[in-house]
Every structure is written in C-alpha cells, then in structure tokens.
Design a protein around this motif. Structure first.
Motif: not given
Length: 615
Positions: A420-424, A482-494
C-alpha cells in the motif's frame, strides 16, 4: 527515367541492408565479465525461507490440480463424442502433429475458470507459441470439447491477446478452427464493442498488411463469425468430411427455406475447394492437413541461421554457465507476503547465466535493483523491486530504462511492489510524497515510451501505482507472467483500511466489519489464479521454470530479425510522391509533378464533360 533510377537505387539499398544484417548475425557479441552474485541462503533467513517454501508447495499443488482440470477439456462425454462420433483429433494431438518438438510455450491455460457464467476450461481455445520448420509461430486452436467450441467473452479476449502478441513479436499465426460461433445469451459482451468479436477480423487484416503470415486449418465446424477466420487468412486448408464453413448451418436453412441440405453439401471441403474457392488446399484427413500447413510455413519469407550456425549456437548454449544455485531454491524465495520478501538478488542469481550480474547505480536508490545480465546468452536489462519504490529508486529506474532503450537491450522486470502507499502524516512527508509522485511519473513515461521488448514476471505483489512503473499489464509488456504466490490488486489483502475514509464517523465495530469484508474479498480476488482466469496476464508459471520460459520468450522476440521484408513497397508512382513530399518545397515543379497534375486535371475535365452531356 528518374523513376527507373530511383527504383534501381532502392533495390540496391535493400540488398545492402540485407547483406549488412546477415553480416551482423555472423558477428559475435562483445565479451563480458560480469561480477558473480554470491547469494547463498543465510541461516538467519532460514525461517522465512521455510515459510515461503510451505506456501509455494501449497500453491504448486493447486497449480497441478487446475492443470489437470484444464487438460480434461469439456469432460469425458464431450471427449468421447469428439473423438468417436465426430472422428476428430484432440486439440493437443493436433499440435503434436504440427510442431517440431515438445517445446511449446502455452499462454493463459487457466483462462475461463471460475467466471460468473461458469467454468470454461482454457477459455475454450488453446493458445501458445511453438516451432514449425524451426520457425516460432503463434497457435490459436479451438477446443470443441468445451461447449462445442462456442465462443464466450473470455474466448474472444484470449484470441485477441494471442493476436496482440503475434503482432508485437511479428509471429506467423496458425489458426486451428473448430468453432460453433458466439454464445448468443452473452452476445452483448461478445459482439458490439471495439475490443470484442469483430476485432479478431480487423487484426487479421492488419497483420496481413504488416506481412505477418496467417494460415488457417478448418478441422471442424466454422459457423457464423467463425467462418471469417479461414476466409481472411492468407492460406487455408480444409479437411474432408469434418470441416465445414457456413454462416448458417442446415437447421437454419430448413427453418428459413424449408429445404433439407447436408452440412457437406452446404459448406464442406469439396464445395469450398472446387466451387467457392474459399480454401486453397483440400485434405482427405487431418494428418494430411497438418503436412500441408508445415509446408506452407516453410515457404514464408524468413531466413533463419544456417544449420552450421544453429549447431554452433547449440554448442554455445550447452557451454553456457548454468546459475551457481539450483532453480528449486526459488520456491523458498517466492514471498508468502510482502513481509516475507528476501533479497531480490537471490532471485536474480538463480536466473542468470553463471549467476553473473553487472549492477547499475549499486549505491543509489537501493530499493530498486538495476543492471545487466545474460539469460541463455541473451543480454537483458533487469529491473527488480527490493523494497518500497522510493524517490531515488524511481529516478534510478527512469535512467536505466532509457539507457536500455538507447542500446536496444530487452528489459526484464521482476515485480514485487509495496502492499500500500505511504500515508501523508506531516508537511515533510507531503513534500517527499510530491517529489516521489513526480519521479514515479517520470519512470512511468520512460517505461511506456521504451521501444525495446519488455518482459514482466510478478514474483510477489503487484499493487498500486508502483506496479505501473514496473511495467504492469496496462504498460503493454511483450509477455507478463505470474508466480503462483503472486498477488494482483490495488492494495494487498490485510491493508483494506487504507482504502476506507480515515475520518469516518461510523462506529468502530461497523468499520471493522467492513474492513474484514473488504480484506476477504481482496484475499480471493488478488490470487494469481483469479487473475489468470480473467486474462490479466499471460499465464501462471512455476518459479523453477522461470529461466526456461524467459529463454523461450527471448528467442521468440529475437526471431523477427530473420524476416526478410517487413514493409509492403508501394507502387512506383506513390513511392515517388511519398519521397517528394518529404523534401522541402521548391518554387519550380519537376516534370513528374507536372505530368501528375496534368493527368489529374484531364480526368477531372472528362468527368465534368460527361456530367454536362448527360444533363
């Protein structure tokens, strides 16, 4: 006289270019002595490695399970009907008869699984790249055991992606057509839009204009839209008894006219070979059709290296240094999550020849690793995430990408972006983020405008704007895996909390429930298999197979230099005018221009006088 001289000069120039290119192929590459990356597994990283390994084994088991499901096609009953009643070969048997060997790079095998309208194994068609007569070709082959070869929206998307790869890499295209046309209940997602069904035929026309050869084998039904694929290909082969081409089949003819007609009489191979001329080669059986196809491909305008050169190349490959470390180690280096990422140089050292790597700007922007290496003898520029893509790292990335573009060196992106991106949270942080934003935009521009081939492998996370700078799908890489472990989303789960309003007045309990719900959705939708089923990539590959896949991709990309001609020459008159239009305007017109204007004027006067006479 002038036109003859110009044509002669152009022919001589083309001959000299061919001679130069053939000489360039014989010339050896510059020797390199890149530094060896000493990257053994350290004891203090053992627990992270083992956690990653357990996760990779679970992902590999799921990969094998889905591969087995895909290989079954439409199921046992559909396979029996296809092979026994219709007496057709299975799609993979057809490829074995066409290909030189088993070296076949299959694309997006998991496409079509788990979609809202059901499972469509391999999207109902098999696409991939293999060799015929030593030449890499793109294959688009319908699997009639899946829903009778009916085209779903995901089928169309997969075919268009295969054509896009063929255009990017100038690959001859072979269509094995066995299609029942569009799935009508979903016609609104197949027919009307720009990048839907009709785009297939548009691409066929564009590819022909670009001198990218296309061959079609009609080895089953070609109904409705499917009928245009063989008729728009440059050469078509049709199999007796099992191949048919018509817009509407016998049931539609009977419903419309009351006339009963057999499929063979309406659109069989004999009719189209002898009467309509829609096909160019008549084959009594499928094996003969594939022999025809191999012979057609052997006539294409490519000049591959001589056998002696190929033998030399093979000897060089055998003598090439394998990585110092086993490719099996990559299973433990594939991060379970971003927090389990190890030094990306450990990944690089298990992919490159002799584990050698010439790092660029090693002491600056250290969260992005850039440098040169060889993979099976191919020189590549590597851009790899090793932490958050900071301001110095993006500047470094921009510089390196432009450097590779200037030197015509293909780029390999190993992507594992921050979740995720850093908060300001302060004025200082805001200023840093602003600078970071500018540098990030600069790197995106460099990647987007780079004209060299680009290959992206997502080895961990693919999240947020950093993924664009690392040549994500939107930035048009030649290949993306992709490797099988890869994650593709606007932000990561969690990390769903970063997507929710920070000053929400909701109750804490309700906000937590909403965040948990969003995290569960991200967990499901960010999976590599979820991504691949929707064709957001070109396939999921096992980490230990990465080096082989990269070798095939680089060989495929390199092949276009062996095509003898890539531009269609225009007629002499048009060619002369094109050359003159590039010159500065002169006050005095030459003889050719006067003749053209005089001829145009005469034609105009003739038309005008004819109109007056008629009036």
């Amino acid at each position: 006289m002038f036109r003859c001289m110009l044509r002669l000069a152009e022919q001589r120039w083309q001959c000299s270019v061919r001679c130069m290119s053939s000489a360039a192929r014989r010339r050896r590459a510059l020797r390199s002595a890149f530094q060896v990356l000493e990257q053994p597994l350290q004891p203090n990283n053992q627990h992270v490695y083992e956690a990653n390994l357990r996760n990779s084994i679970a992902c590999r088991n799921k990969y094998i399970e889905l591969i087995e499901k895909v290989r079954k096609g439409g199921g046992e009953n559909a396979i029996a009907r296809h092979t026994q009643r219709n007496r057709k070969l299975m799609v993979r048997e057809r490829l074995r008869l066409l290909l030189d060997d088993e070296d076949f790079l299959e694309l997006s095998p998991f496409a079509g699984l788990g979609l809202p309208y059901g499972d469509i194994p391999s999207a109902g068609c098999l696409t991939g790249i293999g060799r015929i007569s030593g030449l890499w070709c793109m294959f688009i082959a319908n699997d009639a055991t899946v829903k009778g070869g009916t085209a779903y929206p995901i089928t169309v998307k997969k075919q268009l992606r295969a054509q896009e790869i063929a255009i990017q890499n100038r690959l001859p295209c072979v269509y094995l057509v066995d299609s029942g046309g569009a799935f009508l209940p979903l016609q609104s997602e197949i027919f009307p839009d720009k990048n839907q069904g009709g785009r297939t035929f548009y691409n066929e026309a564009i590819m022909s204009a670009m001198k990218i050869a296309q061959v079609s084998v009609v080895c089953g039904s070609c109904t409705a839209g499917g009928a245009y694929i063989p008729t728009m290909a440059e050469e078509a082969v049709m199999v007796h008894r099992i191949g048919t081409i018509f817009l509407g089949g016998p049931p539609l003819v009977k419903a419309a006219t009351g006339e009963e007609v057999s499929a063979e009489d309406l659109g069989g191979a004999r009719l189209h070979a002898e009467v309509s001329g829609c096909v160019d080669h008549f084959a009594w059986e499928e094996k003969e059709a594939y022999d025809y196809t191999r012979n057609i491909v052997s006539t294409l305008n490519f000049q591959l290296p001589e056998e002696e050169e190929e033998e030399d190349e093979e000897r060089k490959r055998k003598a090439e240094e394998e990585p110092l470390y086993s490719s099996e180690d990559l299973l433990g280096l594939a991060p379970k999550s971003y927090n389990y990422s190890l030094d990306v140089k450990m990944v690089i050292s298990r992919l490159t020849d002799g584990s050698r790597f010439q790092e660029f700007k090693a002491l600056y922007g250290t969260t992005l690793i850039t440098g040169f290496a060889k993979i099976h003898g191919h020189l590549v520029g590597i851009v790899a995430n090793d932490g958050e893509l900071s301001y110095p790292a993006t500047l470094k990335g921009s510089h390196f990408v432009q450097l590779c573009d200037q030197r015509d060196i293909p780029l390999l992106f190993l992507q594992n972006t921050a979740p995720t991106t850093a908060l300001t949270l302060s004025t200082t942080q805001a200023e840093m983020n602003t600078n970071h934003l500018k540098a990030q935009g600069s790197m995106m521009s460099a990647v987007a405008c780079a004209s060299v081939p680009k290959i992206t492998v997502v080895i961990g996370g693919c999240h947020g704007a950093d993924s664009f700078a690392m040549c994500g799908r939107a930035f048009d890489p030649n290949f993306l895996f992709l490797w099988p472990n890869a994650r593709v989303s606007i932000t990561a789960p969690g990390h769903a909390g970063s997507l929710l309003p920070p000053d929400s007045e909701q109750e804490e309990e309700k906000k937590t429930q909403e965040e948990d719900k969003l995290n569960r959705r991200l967990e499901e939708e960010s999976s590599a298999f979820f991504s691949s089923s929707r064709l957001w990539d070109d396939g999921v590959i096992l980490p230990q197979d990465t080096r082989k896949v990269l070798r095939d991709c680089l060989d495929i990309i390199k092949q276009q230099q062996y095509q003898m001609s890539t531009e269609k020459l225009q007629p002499p008159l048009l060619r002369d005018e094109r050359l003159k239009s590039a010159r500065p305007k002169a006050t005095r017109m030459n003889v050719d221009t006067i003749l053209i204007l005089f001829y145009s004027n005469c034609c105009q006067k003739t038309v005008t006088s004819n109109l007056i006479t008629k009036t």
